[in-house]
Design a protein around this motif. Sequence first.
Motif: not given
Length: 442
Positions: A81-82, A362
């Motif tokens: 995700e990051r 997020n």
Amino acid sequence: MNANTQEMNATIDSRRRWQRTIPIVFVTYSLAYLDRVNFGFAAAGGMAADLKISASQSSLLGAVFFLAYFLFQIPGTVYAERRSVKRLIFWCILSWGILASLTGLVANLTALIAIRFLLGVAEAAVMPAMLVFLSHWFTRKERSTANTFLVLGNPVTVIWMSVLSGYLVHAFNWRWMFILEGLPAIVWAFCWLAWANDYPRQASWLSETEKDRVEAALLAEQSGLRAVRNYAEAFRSPTVICLAAQYFCWSVGVYGFVLWLPTILREASQASIVNTGWLSALPYAAAVPAMLFASRWSDRCAHRKRFVWPALLLASFAFFGSYAIGAEHFKVSYALLVVAGVGMYLPYGPFFAIVPEILPRNVAGGAMALINSFGAVGGFVGSYFVGYLTTTTGSPTYSYVLMSAALLASAILTFLLPGKRDTPARNAPLPHDTALGQAGAK
């Protein structure tokens, strides 16, 4: 350029997203799922006798994979995700192919346990990372269908791998089956690296206009979600907790079924390993059209829950019916197992569309990893106890009761989720809708 031409071009570009991303997603997840199929055939095809594995040790081997799978789910998905889904999946698939082939070379139980654990590490983040990947490319109105094409890698793999694994074990042995079936993943890892893109803006095959359209549509969806500061807040959400418990129970049934179906069918029907492969393939073949139908209608009517709990309830009843009928009526019991397979697989697309619709980007990937982690624990419980009950009692009867009860609990937990119609998902603009709006504004 007139409005009709603009609309036509936008539609073509929208199709291009499906044509370029879905095939590589499907193949990648298919390869990542192989070991959950071929291990069952190795167990039924002589591995236990060759390595002198007892019944309880055989059950442990079917389950130890899920321990590592549980431990590395969230760290891997946070990285995806990051940082990059593309890089993570490359290393996962490459490692998986190497380890899968090495399984055919093991000489003792200790080595096999170690490889099964490392396979769990390699595969841990694949499913949630792929769901993150699809959320970068498809809107809410498309996501259940996109998720289904991903998860179709599961039953479709089982279909052809059940047949192929049966033939390979028959023609060679279980060792060569592992070696040969691991090699394609090593090659495919480099294909994935060459063809995949983390985000639409990185795709050279999309025009700048279409990149903007896709990004704008996805950004508009995020603006309608309540802000969640961090993973801790997301993980405390009652809905996420309920989904995690639900997926745990669901996975008890699914993985008990997947890993031990060949053994159950071979012992019940006294069929050859080749015919066992054909029998094992049918439940998954029947599940494929049902999955496509459910995902398409889930996207059209913007309902998720109603496509999940009834199917799981049906699977629960089918397993209980197999228990009530008994092994002496194999044909009827087998027909009910086919129904159970359809009921367990049908809801995957709608189910995995729920989290991105209730949580912002997020934290959505981490929440999906948490839910999938509980699924890994359920997979451990299901594969261990179904294997234990089947091998120690010499009959799958009590295994059917366990899977039936787990799926009943999963259906109840799904039913208890809030059932509000998801209006934003239903009305969220597709990328070409956004494009037309922008064109009109200009």
